[in-house]
Design an enzyme around this catalytic site. Structure first.
Site, PDB file in Angstrom:
ATOM      1  N   SER A 122      33.664  52.392  54.717  1.00 16.23           N
ATOM      2  CA  SER A 122      33.719  53.186  53.488  1.00 16.23           C
ATOM      3  C   SER A 122      33.666  52.365  52.208  1.00 16.23           C
ATOM      4  CB  SER A 122      34.978  54.059  53.493  1.00 16.23           C
ATOM      5  OG  SER A 122      34.843  55.094  54.440  1.00 16.23           O
ATOM      6  N   CYS A 172      36.309  60.790  50.912  1.00 15.68           N
ATOM      7  CA  CYS A 172      35.843  61.959  51.649  1.00 15.68           C
ATOM      8  C   CYS A 172      34.471  61.688  52.254  1.00 15.68           C
ATOM      9  CB  CYS A 172      35.787  63.182  50.729  1.00 15.68           C
ATOM     10  SG  CYS A 172      35.120  64.645  51.524  1.00 15.68           S
ATOM     11  N   HIS A 221      39.256  67.865  53.009  1.00  6.08           N
ATOM     12  CA  HIS A 221      39.783  67.602  51.674  1.00  6.08           C
ATOM     13  C   HIS A 221      39.689  68.800  50.748  1.00  6.08           C
ATOM     14  CE1 HIS A 221      38.956  63.473  53.134  1.00  6.08           C
ATOM     15  NE2 HIS A 221      39.940  63.114  52.328  1.00  6.08           N
TER      16      HIS A 221
END
Length: 693
Positions: free
Chosen positions: A325, A381, A368
């Site tokens: 990420s 997310c 989320h």
């Protein structure tokens, strides 16, 4: 008395005797002629050669190696020095019975005879009467043993010379490198000026800056006795030491970083985003360069190369890992620049997204809710980046990833730097002769699939975001000085390129990274440093593909566990340091494992005491930058809700599962294989698209 007359009666010489006399005379004349001819050959024809050999028996020209240059850190602490060492040197021409001499040497040095014979191997072009080093860095007991038995060791002597010394042992060993005896291949290159037995740089700084660190050898005219023992020095030309290097490395900060990483395998790289100076470069597990300086033994070398943790591998520049990420920073940058997303772009996250026949999960099981770009960065997310990545396309992602320094060489002056992999449609066609499938873009958008990067590249990307879009060449040498202190060269920052990013893009991405650390909703809050605004991004990278259900991955074998990432820069307003950290096979996400490590490094850099930071007013910026969506959950403000969210983030590692796309013509190959292996995989393969924080 009457005298008597004596008459000599002539006698004839027999013919046989005459022949013998003539033959003897001729033989004597021939012998004298041969002797005269031989003397003429030796004294006139071969006179110079004989004179040279005679002088070599009495007078030798001994080459005196020059001391290599000393290396300092940015604050003047010695990182590499020289110390005197004793070497056992053997001149074969001085020994009539070489086998007996070598047998005696082995006995006095308490080594096997075979090992001494192996050391006797020397280049075939060794000049006559040039010594061969049998043993380097002899201890005092060995010196006494050899010196007291000189009569039994003709041709053997103990010589004193400079030896490389690394006072901090393994500290920064992968950056500093090590030295070793020149090889046959290196000797063939006449331009290097190497001689047999020279110690030269073999890795990293010692190799890359060998020309600057090497000095100019001196020489001695030495008188020796019949056993080759030195009697006196007749004439001497002093050697000139090598240049002095001052590095950009901060020894104290390097030590703090290595202490923070502990025994874990991984890497930490810290740069100054204002000029590209390397402040810290850690690679674990490490090795001690002093082992190579004294001469690595076969068993020691075997242990190093057979170690499964690969301690000789510099993970900072050679380790290629999926960035997870942390790569979302590049995707967010490209999306803002190309209009695939803006501050008000909203996505509803319910825990995953359906694509083709497969469901791509978000790391947060319940989803989320409604998120925009800012919140997607803060809370990492996955669903938001799945959708934005599809709008941007793999070629758009690749373009902006390369602008930030990924997929291209950083340009650091170290050998064997890896470039990682930033895939695009042309890359896959060249590499696999296949078209790009849309499902693969989802994996790429969250830093998985074919995507790999080195820790140095991730630090450089962070620096580009921190400094406003300028990509500097990372460098670790600050200046070069002559042995007398005269400045030879001041290394200047070098700009490799500009990312050409809009100010609004940088502001939004930087604000998201700030709130990753400075708000309770952020995944990197464990990197907070009291009194300092830190901006960062967490990441967890899948190491191997274990099928659709990955709930037990991080409880399995170490090699199957996820990598933990964290990148950061600080202070937020005027960044002085950009840092990346990876912990291999940590089995936890970056916010739990890597962020606290970076926190310790930053706390040490800013001279602050470590500890939990007080709530800051930065939380308000999250609400101000978040556009509410119809399905969004209300932002928790009570302490209990904040603690619950933090606990949810900290334990999310066991909840993250993502199914790979099906092998269909439209969306298939993105998740069909395991991730390209870290640390220089030859065959990059896509991982299943499961995005960690």
């Amino acid at each position: 008395m009457a005298s008597r007359d004596f008459h000599v009666v002539p006698r004839e010489v027999p013919p046989e005797l005459q022949v013998r006399v003539v033959a003897g005379a001729i033989a004597v004349l021939v012998a004298f002629a041969l002797l005269g001819t031989r003397l003429w050959l030796l004294q006139v024809v071969h006179g110079p050669e004989m004179r040279s050999l005679s002088e070599n028996n009495r007078i030798r020209l001994v080459r005196v190696p020059a001391a290599r240059g000393v290396v300092y850190d940015r604050h003047g602490e010695i990182l590499i020095d020289n110390r005197p060492a004793f070497d056992v040197v053997f001149v074969p021409e001085d020994a009539h019975d070489r086998r007996r001499v070598l047998r005696n040497v082995a006995a006095y040095l308490e080594e096997s005879e075979s090992s001494v014979h192996q050391m006797l191997h020397a280049p075939t072009k060794r000049p006559p009467y040039e010594g061969i080093v049998l043993r380097r860095d002899l201890d005092w007991r060995g010196v006494v043993a050899v010196e007291t038995h000189q009569l039994e060791l003709p041709g053997v002597s103990v010589q004193v010379g400079p030896r490389r010394y690394y006072p901090f042992g393994p500290l920064a060993g992968h950056l500093l490198g090590y030295v070793g005896e020149v090889s046959e291949t290196e000797l063939k290159d006449a331009a290097t000026g190497y001689r047999a037995g020279d110690l030269v740089g073999k890795a990293s700084l010692e190799k890359s800056w060998d020309a600057e660190l090497r000095g100019i050898p001196g020489g001695q005219q030495v008188e020796v006795d019949a056993l080759g023992r030195r009697m006196r020095v007749l004439q001497e030309v002093p050697d000139v030491p090598g240049g002095t290097l001052t590095l950009t490395l901060d020894r104290d900060l390097q030590e703090a970083a290595e202490r923070a990483l502990g025994d874990a395998a991984g890497a930490i790289v810290a740069l100054d985003p204002r000029n590209g100076e390397i402040l810290v470069m850690v690679s674990h597990p490490a090795f001690d360069p002093n082992v190579f300086a004294r001469g690595v033994r076969p068993d020691e070398w075997r242990a190093l190369v057979e170690d499964r943790r690969r301690p000789l591998n510099n993970r900072a520049v050679q380790g290629q890992f999926p960035p997870g990420s942390t790569f979302k920073i590049a995707v967010a940058t490209g999306a803002l620049e190309m209009g695939a997303a803006n501050a008000s772009t909203g996505v509803s996250c319910s825990g995953g997204v359906q694509f083709g026949n497969h469901f791509f999960r978000c790391w947060k099981k319940g989803g989320h809710g409604g998120v925009n770009l800012h919140r997607a960065i803060v809370e990492s997310c996955d669903v938001f980046f799945y959708q934005v990545g599809q709008r941007l396309g793999v070629d758009g992602i690749a373009d902006y990833a390369r602008r930030l320094g990924l997929g291209v060489p950083t340009g650091i002056r170290l050998e064997h730097e890896k470039t990682g992999t930033i895939p695009d449609t042309q890359w896959k066609r060249r590499r696999f002769h296949q078209p790009w499938f849309a499902g693969e873009t989802l994996s790429v958008a969250i830093g998985q699939g074919y995507v790999t990067a080195t820790p140095l590249q991730m630090a450089q990307m962070t620096a580009v975001i921190a400094n406003g879009g300028t990509r500097y060449r990372p460098h670790y040498v600050k200046r070069i000085e002559a042995p007398d202190g005269t400045l030879r060269e001041e290394v200047q920052p070098e700009i490799l390129g500009e990312a050409h990013l809009k100010k609004s893009t940088l502001e939004q991405v930087r604000a998201g990274m700030r709130d990753v650390v400075m708000t309770e909703a952020g995944t990197g809050k464990k990197a907070r440093v009291p009194g300092i605004e830190v901006a960062g991004k967490t990441g967890t990278a899948q190491a191997v593909k274990l099928g659709e259900d990955r709930s037990g991955t991080n409880r399995g074998p170490n090699a199957a566990r996820d990598h933990a990432w964290f990148i950061a820069f600080a202070p937020y307003e005027n960044p002085e340091i950009a840092i990346s950290c990876i912990v291999e096979h940590a089995g936890e996400h970056g916010g739990t494992v890597a962020a606290p490590i970076v926190q310790q490094v930053l706390a040490h850099y800013f001279g602050r005491n470590q500890g939990p930071s007080l709530p800051t007013t930065q939380e308000a910026s999250l609400d101000a930058n978040t556009t509410a969506m119809p399905a969004a959950k209300p932002r928790a403000s009570e302490p209990e809700a904040a603690l619950a969210q933090a606990d949810e983030l900290d334990h999310a590692g066991a909840e993250r599962r993502l199914e790979p796309p099906a092998a269909s013509p439209r969306a298939s190959d993105g998740g069909s294989g395991g991730i390209g292996a870290a640390q220089g995989a030859a065959e990059p393969r896509p991982s299943s698209a499961r995005a960690p924080r």
